[in-house]
Motif scaffolding. Sequence first.
Motif, PDB file in Angstrom:
ATOM      1  N   VAL A   1      10.211 -40.036 -72.423  1.00 20.26           N
ATOM      2  CA  VAL A   1      12.014 -39.368 -71.892  1.00 20.26           C
ATOM      3  C   VAL A   1      11.180 -38.142 -70.664  1.00 20.26           C
ATOM      4  O   VAL A   1      10.385 -37.780 -71.320  1.00 20.26           O
ATOM      5  CB  VAL A   1      12.028 -38.267 -73.438  1.00 20.26           C
ATOM      6  CG1 VAL A   1      13.180 -37.651 -73.066  1.00 20.26           C
ATOM      7  CG2 VAL A   1      12.083 -39.406 -74.069  1.00 20.26           C
ATOM      8  N   VAL A   2      12.166 -38.473 -69.883  1.00 19.09           N
ATOM      9  CA  VAL A   2      11.577 -37.755 -68.783  1.00 19.09           C
ATOM     10  C   VAL A   2      13.199 -36.652 -68.591  1.00 19.09           C
ATOM     11  O   VAL A   2      14.277 -37.485 -68.527  1.00 19.09           O
ATOM     12  CB  VAL A   2      11.927 -38.845 -67.492  1.00 19.09           C
ATOM     13  CG1 VAL A   2      11.500 -38.083 -65.911  1.00 19.09           C
ATOM     14  CG2 VAL A   2      10.826 -39.553 -67.439  1.00 19.09           C
ATOM     15  N   LYS A   3      12.947 -35.430 -68.335  1.00 21.88           N
ATOM     16  CA  LYS A   3      13.732 -34.985 -67.714  1.00 21.88           C
ATOM     17  C   LYS A   3      14.362 -34.387 -66.270  1.00 21.88           C
ATOM     18  O   LYS A   3      13.597 -34.154 -65.384  1.00 21.88           O
ATOM     19  CB  LYS A   3      13.367 -32.929 -68.105  1.00 21.88           C
ATOM     20  CG  LYS A   3      14.581 -32.795 -68.160  1.00 21.88           C
ATOM     21  CD  LYS A   3      14.256 -30.522 -68.890  1.00 21.88           C
ATOM     22  CE  LYS A   3      15.245 -29.506 -67.724  1.00 21.88           C
ATOM     23  NZ  LYS A   3      15.507 -28.888 -69.165  1.00 21.88           N
ATOM     24  N   SER A   4      15.406 -34.630 -66.242  1.00 25.40           N
ATOM     25  CA  SER A   4      16.068 -34.616 -64.395  1.00 25.40           C
ATOM     26  C   SER A   4      16.575 -33.234 -64.327  1.00 25.40           C
ATOM     27  O   SER A   4      16.363 -32.976 -65.353  1.00 25.40           O
ATOM     28  CB  SER A   4      16.742 -35.557 -64.113  1.00 25.40           C
ATOM     29  OG  SER A   4      18.125 -35.625 -64.561  1.00 25.40           O
ATOM     30  N   LEU A   5      17.084 -32.602 -63.250  1.00 25.36           N
ATOM     31  CA  LEU A   5      17.590 -31.662 -62.714  1.00 25.36           C
ATOM     32  C   LEU A   5      18.945 -31.511 -64.724  1.00 25.36           C
ATOM     33  O   LEU A   5      19.696 -30.381 -64.262  1.00 25.36           O
ATOM     34  CB  LEU A   5      17.994 -32.014 -61.138  1.00 25.36           C
ATOM     35  CG  LEU A   5      17.178 -31.500 -59.943  1.00 25.36           C
ATOM     36  CD1 LEU A   5      17.487 -31.524 -58.818  1.00 25.36           C
ATOM     37  CD2 LEU A   5      16.667 -30.097 -60.656  1.00 25.36           C
ATOM     38  N   ALA A   6      19.319 -32.890 -64.550  1.00 25.76           N
ATOM     39  CA  ALA A   6      20.757 -32.415 -65.270  1.00 25.76           C
ATOM     40  C   ALA A   6      21.267 -33.549 -65.907  1.00 25.76           C
ATOM     41  O   ALA A   6      22.179 -33.706 -67.026  1.00 25.76           O
ATOM     42  CB  ALA A   6      21.870 -32.577 -63.958  1.00 25.76           C
ATOM     43  N   SER A   7      20.117 -34.430 -66.111  1.00 27.60           N
ATOM     44  CA  SER A   7      20.126 -35.121 -67.340  1.00 27.60           C
ATOM     45  C   SER A   7      18.545 -35.483 -67.685  1.00 27.60           C
ATOM     46  O   SER A   7      17.720 -34.453 -67.211  1.00 27.60           O
ATOM     47  CB  SER A   7      20.581 -36.144 -67.480  1.00 27.60           C
ATOM     48  OG  SER A   7      20.185 -36.694 -66.104  1.00 27.60           O
ATOM     49  N   PHE A   8      18.665 -36.229 -68.988  1.00 24.45           N
ATOM     50  CA  PHE A   8      16.744 -36.783 -69.383  1.00 24.45           C
ATOM     51  C   PHE A   8      17.922 -38.403 -68.895  1.00 24.45           C
ATOM     52  O   PHE A   8      18.431 -39.398 -69.221  1.00 24.45           O
ATOM     53  CB  PHE A   8      17.360 -36.514 -70.807  1.00 24.45           C
ATOM     54  CG  PHE A   8      16.837 -35.292 -70.987  1.00 24.45           C
ATOM     55  CD1 PHE A   8      15.903 -35.007 -71.199  1.00 24.45           C
ATOM     56  CD2 PHE A   8      18.636 -34.755 -71.205  1.00 24.45           C
ATOM     57  CE1 PHE A   8      15.321 -33.635 -71.360  1.00 24.45           C
ATOM     58  CE2 PHE A   8      18.302 -33.244 -71.898  1.00 24.45           C
ATOM     59  CZ  PHE A   8      16.487 -32.832 -71.861  1.00 24.45           C
ATOM     60  N   TYR A   9      16.274 -39.510 -69.240  1.00 25.39           N
ATOM     61  CA  TYR A   9      15.907 -40.724 -68.849  1.00 25.39           C
ATOM     62  C   TYR A   9      15.285 -41.403 -70.112  1.00 25.39           C
ATOM     63  O   TYR A   9      14.032 -40.616 -69.901  1.00 25.39           O
ATOM     64  CB  TYR A   9      15.425 -40.664 -67.248  1.00 25.39           C
ATOM     65  CG  TYR A   9      16.291 -40.626 -66.528  1.00 25.39           C
ATOM     66  CD1 TYR A   9      17.295 -40.362 -65.636  1.00 25.39           C
ATOM     67  CD2 TYR A   9      15.489 -39.659 -65.097  1.00 25.39           C
ATOM     68  CE1 TYR A   9      18.082 -40.451 -65.124  1.00 25.39           C
ATOM     69  CE2 TYR A   9      15.954 -39.287 -64.245  1.00 25.39           C
ATOM     70  CZ  TYR A   9      17.609 -40.118 -63.400  1.00 25.39           C
ATOM     71  OH  TYR A   9      18.322 -39.401 -62.401  1.00 25.39           O
ATOM     72  N   LEU A  10      15.758 -41.841 -70.344  1.00 15.25           N
ATOM     73  CA  LEU A  10      15.564 -42.818 -71.658  1.00 15.25           C
ATOM     74  C   LEU A  10      14.946 -43.843 -71.201  1.00 15.25           C
ATOM     75  O   LEU A  10      15.355 -45.000 -70.693  1.00 15.25           O
ATOM     76  CB  LEU A  10      15.756 -43.250 -72.864  1.00 15.25           C
ATOM     77  CG  LEU A  10      16.653 -41.668 -73.830  1.00 15.25           C
ATOM     78  CD1 LEU A  10      17.395 -42.103 -74.672  1.00 15.25           C
ATOM     79  CD2 LEU A  10      15.607 -40.365 -73.285  1.00 15.25           C
ATOM     80  N   ILE A  11      13.329 -44.160 -70.770  1.00 20.43           N
ATOM     81  CA  ILE A  11      12.699 -45.740 -70.159  1.00 20.43           C
ATOM     82  C   ILE A  11      12.746 -46.074 -71.403  1.00 20.43           C
ATOM     83  O   ILE A  11      11.852 -45.737 -72.305  1.00 20.43           O
ATOM     84  CB  ILE A  11      11.486 -45.456 -69.369  1.00 20.43           C
ATOM     85  CG1 ILE A  11      12.110 -44.335 -68.398  1.00 20.43           C
ATOM     86  CG2 ILE A  11      10.882 -46.056 -69.082  1.00 20.43           C
ATOM     87  CD1 ILE A  11      10.932 -43.823 -67.383  1.00 20.43           C
ATOM     88  N   LEU A  12      12.536 -47.603 -71.393  1.00 16.94           N
ATOM     89  CA  LEU A  12      12.593 -48.104 -72.788  1.00 16.94           C
ATOM     90  C   LEU A  12      12.013 -49.759 -72.473  1.00 16.94           C
ATOM     91  O   LEU A  12      13.261 -50.297 -72.009  1.00 16.94           O
ATOM     92  CB  LEU A  12      13.489 -47.863 -73.870  1.00 16.94           C
ATOM     93  CG  LEU A  12      15.173 -48.465 -73.755  1.00 16.94           C
ATOM     94  CD1 LEU A  12      15.786 -48.227 -75.123  1.00 16.94           C
ATOM     95  CD2 LEU A  12      15.250 -48.069 -72.249  1.00 16.94           C
ATOM     96  N   PRO A  13      11.457 -50.800 -73.870  1.00 21.62           N
ATOM     97  CA  PRO A  13      11.586 -51.773 -73.619  1.00 21.62           C
ATOM     98  C   PRO A  13      13.268 -52.440 -73.419  1.00 21.62           C
ATOM     99  O   PRO A  13      13.878 -51.792 -74.120  1.00 21.62           O
ATOM    100  CB  PRO A  13      11.085 -52.416 -74.731  1.00 21.62           C
ATOM    101  CG  PRO A  13      10.393 -51.329 -75.198  1.00 21.62           C
ATOM    102  CD  PRO A  13      11.055 -50.284 -74.928  1.00 21.62           C
ATOM    103  N   ALA A  14      13.655 -53.857 -72.193  1.00 23.22           N
ATOM    104  CA  ALA A  14      14.591 -53.569 -72.170  1.00 23.22           C
ATOM    105  C   ALA A  14      15.160 -54.845 -73.608  1.00 23.22           C
ATOM    106  O   ALA A  14      16.406 -54.883 -72.818  1.00 23.22           O
ATOM    107  CB  ALA A  14      14.088 -55.376 -70.986  1.00 23.22           C
TER     108      ALA A  14
END
Length: 317
Positions: free
Chosen positions: A78-91
Amino acid sequence: MLEDRTDHTSAFREPNAFALSRKVFASTGLNLIEVSGQDAAKLLQGQLTCNINDLSASQASIAGFCNAKGRVISTLLVVKSLASFYLILPADLLDTVLKKLRMYVLRADAKLHDQTGNMHILGISGLSPEFDAPTDNFAIGQIPLTTVKLPGAWRHLLLGTSDQINEFTGLLRSRYAFESGSLDEWRYQDISTALPWFDISQSEQHIPQMLGIDQLGGISFSKGCYTGQEIVARSHYLGKVKRALFIAECPQSSNGVINGCKVLDSISQQSMGCVLTNAAWAGINRALLVLQIVDGLPKNLILDDDYRTPIAIISDQ
């Protein structure tokens, strides 16, 4: 401050933190979901094992997304950006996670976007401090792309658009002689540092502690309720976790190793657990095993395949 950020992967670090070759990995087997809206943090706080409120522009976290029985649907970075969150996960699990997370949105101001075609995930090994890359586990930097340090060996994930990734990759190859690496090698390194990525065959099979998510700082036991929290907390406080994650190796063979394959005691033929994930590279098949720990570390292990392939533990979480 994030809970328990101790580096539990030191037992299987590279002897030299910068020993890995300088390589660029165009494929990492990972995809990205963006979660935006005023209620994005609230939505994720109620679904993921980590404390979303502890995340910042400089600190990401691994997490588990669990079902009501506390079984992990997918591990996430889980990565926090300025306006949202990114969820990196297995394709392999992207569609499953999107479908299940959308069930919890209801009337919340939160939107889920599959960013596979817009945001690219690049793997880098050997990105030394001259690049001002983050050095702590799951720390975030900008060099100039969003850069996340992975546990153990000197590896990073970089996030950016196709143009940004291509420009940075070209710089690394032309000026710093970075070579291209394969998906198999990247996955082999993930396994070597006990990153518990897995495919759909192992979804909803294990509680987070069995995957070592707690050891990687990805479970908060004080943040309050989330889906599956009761089972996860009970297992923690009552000491009822009877399986753990192990790194193992077996010779690479033409038949390969199947994720989910049972692991047996070669003497008693008793089932001891299963293969969570595996990758073959440089003549070795390395795997993450979820095994029983009731009677101490398991020994004399074989795979429940046609060849009764011996498999040896090389490290544990």
